[in-house]
Scaffold this active site. Structure first.
Site, PDB file in Angstrom:
ATOM      1  N   HIS A 176      53.430  45.005  12.022  1.00  8.34           N
ATOM      2  CA  HIS A 176      52.041  45.412  12.256  1.00  8.34           C
ATOM      3  C   HIS A 176      51.880  46.899  11.957  1.00  8.34           C
ATOM      4  O   HIS A 176      52.062  47.743  12.841  1.00  8.34           O
ATOM      5  CB  HIS A 176      51.705  45.119  13.728  1.00  8.34           C
ATOM      6  CG  HIS A 176      50.231  45.093  14.024  1.00  8.34           C
ATOM      7  ND1 HIS A 176      49.404  44.080  13.599  1.00  8.34           N
ATOM      8  CD2 HIS A 176      49.434  45.950  14.724  1.00  8.34           C
ATOM      9  CE1 HIS A 176      48.168  44.308  14.035  1.00  8.34           C
ATOM     10  NE2 HIS A 176      48.164  45.443  14.712  1.00  8.34           N
ATOM     11  N   TYR A 192      58.189  54.341  29.793  1.00 10.74           N
ATOM     12  CA  TYR A 192      58.549  54.078  31.195  1.00 10.74           C
ATOM     13  C   TYR A 192      58.512  52.598  31.554  1.00 10.74           C
ATOM     14  O   TYR A 192      59.121  52.186  32.527  1.00 10.74           O
ATOM     15  CB  TYR A 192      57.579  54.803  32.141  1.00 10.74           C
ATOM     16  CG  TYR A 192      57.553  56.302  31.943  1.00 10.74           C
ATOM     17  CD1 TYR A 192      58.700  57.059  32.128  1.00 10.74           C
ATOM     18  CD2 TYR A 192      56.380  56.953  31.569  1.00 10.74           C
ATOM     19  CE1 TYR A 192      58.683  58.439  31.946  1.00 10.74           C
ATOM     20  CE2 TYR A 192      56.346  58.325  31.385  1.00 10.74           C
ATOM     21  CZ  TYR A 192      57.504  59.068  31.575  1.00 10.74           C
ATOM     22  OH  TYR A 192      57.487  60.423  31.397  1.00 10.74           O
ATOM     23  N   ARG A 211      42.068  40.627  12.541  1.00  5.78           N
ATOM     24  CA  ARG A 211      41.955  41.507  13.699  1.00  5.78           C
ATOM     25  C   ARG A 211      41.143  40.905  14.836  1.00  5.78           C
ATOM     26  O   ARG A 211      41.595  40.863  15.966  1.00  5.78           O
ATOM     27  CB  ARG A 211      41.322  42.840  13.278  1.00  5.78           C
ATOM     28  CG  ARG A 211      41.232  43.782  14.451  1.00  5.78           C
ATOM     29  CD  ARG A 211      40.874  45.198  14.115  1.00  5.78           C
ATOM     30  NE  ARG A 211      40.240  45.366  12.845  1.00  5.78           N
ATOM     31  CZ  ARG A 211      39.684  46.504  12.445  1.00  5.78           C
ATOM     32  NH1 ARG A 211      39.707  47.533  13.220  1.00  5.78           N
ATOM     33  NH2 ARG A 211      39.119  46.632  11.296  1.00  5.78           N
TER      34      ARG A 211
END
Length: 751
Positions: free
Chosen positions: A85, A129, A39
């Site tokens: 993931h 969007y 991470r």
């Protein structure tokens, strides 16, 4: 649903005792390792953390190449989350958005279409969007991934495969930087200029023994996407890159714009990296309201696509650099970017690396990728040559081949026996199309065969020679430098961050620039309460005090002044007049403002004048001269200047003037001696000024002998004794003196 039964043979007791300490250690260690590896820390070879690598890999699978169309970000996030993931979609989208922001990434890895946030700190539009595709930089990072350049590993559900690391034909770790917080460690790498990194890498290939100092001839320092100016010395920058730890002071870039008729304004065009413009302006406005920026009149944000923050000065006489210096001190127009090159070395070990080690590991990775791609190509060539050899045999014996295929039940075996063909060759001949039988094809096959044989020879000689491999790596790096350097790509490639020495300003000037200058009267009570009344008061009789307390001293000052306070313990404390409590109420005890011992009292307080000298006198009659600049204390603890041991204490402090000292003891004896006999020291006990059998000093005064010694009696009359009249009291330092002259005040003070 039936009642759950314990496992058979457990005697009804299936509880297993676990040592809590051991269990916690194991689990926390597993968590820490997972955070570090999967991470927070980037891989030194491609500069990516797993989430970024998975986003890039998913975009490649979706064929979102720079020359193809865009796809909805929601689709990319879904692909990443579903296949690679297994974490929240918002965290994946946030990572994707950052890769597209040209103010966050020096070389964006994602080409975004739609609202991807801005430098004011506004969020991107929702992923349904916005659209995205890869950039040329991402293509370079992926170059050769289908040619066995890197290892793949199973994904979390083992249904798919993902790359362990990307081939990385672009120096991404340093070019784009990285930051992250793991367990017990963190990383922070600023962005750099890719062309400079490529030059440094090429130098390292030529001269593997090169030092970090040699590499800094190429890599000047960080190159932030938001520009700015780094104001650190070359030595500090060198040390940071040698150790992998340090920090960079980054300042905003500004210019002074002439408004005509002697007026001007300052325009900020670049702000430090990762500073949100809206918050920065908000902070400046807050300081303006709080009157912490007396030189500034107004701040306006006139930014459109580019940054334009206008700072209007209070008056045309303000020094622009001093105004900016006060803003640099109080706001994020100057910020520190930490350098902590903590990365996964070789993709496995967290380690803090120097600039040279980071570049070296990237070069080693590029060389390994080259070797793996070459071997992969060699394997493909050998397979193709085998089939081409089979084709040639078929052409030379085409009629017999057709006859065998038409007449035999198992033509493959017959052909293999007849011409000693391999299984692959026979299969290829059988799968050959009829149109390939035309005469021209044989020429094409011979040509391809010869070409591949030559390429095979080249690859074999490359794999056999270390020097040739480095030559090839250098060629690839030169290509990357060309593609992303300022020559081919001026907008992306040019250096944005400049370097400069921070202008030297006197701290006192900057301090004044940060405080509104206003007249105040500093009031000190007998019990040590301090306050600052607004304005210069002429009538002190109206001042009120707590019961049992009274006025000790009061004097005029400005809010920009430093107030020096001397205590009986021989310590000086420095308090900014702007930090004194206001005139409402009785103020605050000095012990709240500074760390003063309970058994000490205030001797005196006055406005600091660095050009002056002071005469300090203790009760026992010791004293010395100290330059006032030496007594300023920078902390609450104060500065010990006069060394006194109880019952002795500091008693008098007078500004040095004139050439003689008059000193009076409690025994009413007075001594006059030249000031030159008193030594100048920064701190100490001092020398004996007057000798006593018992008692100590009452008062001391400095004066010019030619003007005579003056004092005031209790009724306010002034007496003056000339040099001739003082003859019997004149002597050397440390004498006992004579009884005071007639008319000397009963108090024993000079008034």
């Amino acid at each position: 649903m039936g009642k759950e039964l314990p496992p058979a043979g457990s005697g009804g007791d299936s509880i297993e005792p676990v040592d809590l300490k051991k269990a916690l250690e194991e689990r926390y260690l597993a968590y820490a390792l997972s955070t570090i590896m999967h991470r927070a820390l980037p891989d030194v070879r491609d500069g990516l953390k797993p989430v970024h690598r998975r986003i890039v890999h998913a975009m490649r699978l979706l064929r979102l190449n720079p020359d193809q169309g865009f796809a909805k970000c929601a689709r990319i996030v879904g692909e990443v989350m579903g296949k690679f993931h297994p974490h929240g979609d918002q965290s994946i989208y946030d990572a994707l958005v950052r890769l597209a922001q040209d103010f966050s990434m020096r070389y964006p890895l994602v080409d975004g279409q739609g609202n991807f946030g801005n430098i004011d700190g506004d969020n991107a539009a929702a992923m349904r969007y916005t659209e995205a595709r890869m950039t040329e930089v991402t293509s370079a990072l992926l170059e050769g991934i289908t040619e066995d350049a890197v290892d793949f590993r199973p994904t979390y559900n083992e249904e798919d495969e993902e790359p362990v690391v990307l081939p990385g034909a672009f120096p991404n770790l340093l070019a784009n930087g990285s930051s992250g917080i793991a367990v017990g460690m963190a990383t922070s790498i600023p962005p750099h200029n890719a062309a400079e990194l490529c030059d440094a890498a090429l130098h390292l290939i030529e001269k593997p023994q090169a030092s970090v100092a040699d590499l800094l001839h190429f890599v000047q320092g960080p190159d932030f996407p938001t520009g700015g100016i780094v104001v650190d010395g070359r030595d500090a920058i060198l040390e940071a890159y040698e150790t992998g730890r340090g920090s960079f002071r980054v300042r905003a870039r500004y210019a002074t714009e002439d408004q005509g008729r002697g007026t001007w304004q300052i325009v900020v065009t670049e702000i430090p990296y990762q500073v949100q413009k809206a918050k920065l302006i908000e902070k400046i406005a807050e300081l303006l309201v709080a009157r912490k920026l007396p030189l500034l009149d107004d701040v306006r944000d006139e930014s459109a696509e580019d940054i334009r923050v206008v700072l209007v000065p209070k008056s045309r006489t303000v020094d622009p650099s001093l105004l900016m210096e006060s803003l640099f001190k109080l706001t994020d127009l100057e910020s520190r970017f930490p350098l902590n090159m903590n990365v996964l070395s070789r993709g496995k070990v967290p380690n803090v690396l120097s600039l040279k080690s980071v570049l070296q590991e990237w070069l080693d990775h590029r060389k390994e990728v080259l070797v793996r791609r070459s071997r992969h190509r060699l394997g493909e060539i050998e397979k193709r040559l085998e089939i081409l050899a089979g084709y040639l045999i078929a052409y030379l014996n085409i009629d017999e081949v057709i006859k065998i295929i038409r007449e035999e039940d198992e033509p493959k075996k017959v052909m293999m026996a007849r011409w000693e063909l391999t299984d692959n060759q026979a299969e290829a001949i059988l799968n050959m199309r009829l149109r390939a039988l035309r005469k021209l094809e044989e020429f094409e096959i011979r040509k391809e065969f010869d070409g591949l044989t030559a390429e095979k020879g080249q690859i074999e000689s490359l794999l056999a020679s270390d020097a040739k491999q480095w030559q090839m790596v250098a060629w690839q790096i030169q290509k990357a430098r060309r593609d992303f350097g300022p020559e081919e790509n001026p907008e992306l490639g040019r250096r944005r961050t400049a370097f400069a020495e921070a202008p030297e300003h006197d701290d006192a000037d900057i301090h004044h620039a940060m405080i509104e200058k206003e007249p105040v009267t500093v009031v000190v009570s007998a019990k040590g309460w301090l306050r600052a009344m607004k304005g210069h008061l002429s009538d002190l009789s109206t001042l009120t005090f707590k019961e049992g307390d009274s006025l000790k001293l009061a004097f005029p000052a400005q809010t920009t002044d430093k107030i020096l306070v001397l205590t009986t313990g021989g310590k000086f404390y420095t308090i900014g007049a702007d930090r004194l409590p206001g005139g409402r109420g009785h103020g605050e005890p000095i012990r709240i403002i500074v760390d003063m011992d309970n058994d000490q009292d205030i001797v005196t307080a006055f406005v600091h004048d660095p050009a002056r000298k002071l005469l300090l006198v203790s009760r026992a009659g010791n004293g010395f001269v100290v330059p006032e600049a030496e007594v300023v204390a920078n902390t609450r603890k104060g500065k010990q200047v006069m060394n006194v041991k109880s019952p002795d204490e500091a008693q008098r402090c007078a500004p040095v003037g004139g050439d003689h000292v008059a000193i009076v003891g409690e025994n009413r004896k007075m001594l006059v001696f030249p000031l030159a006999q008193v030594p100048e020291m920064a701190r100490g006990k001092g020398v004996r000024l007057q000798r006593y059998k018992d008692g100590g000093v009452l008062d001391a005064k400095l004066f010019a002998i030619d003007d005579g010694l003056t004092w005031q009696d209790s009724s306010g009359r002034t007496f003056t004794r000339t040099r001739a009249e003082l003859a019997e009291w004149l002597g050397d330092r440390a004498g006992a003196g004579r009884m005071v002259p007639k008319g000397f005040p009963r108090t024993g003070k000079f008034g």
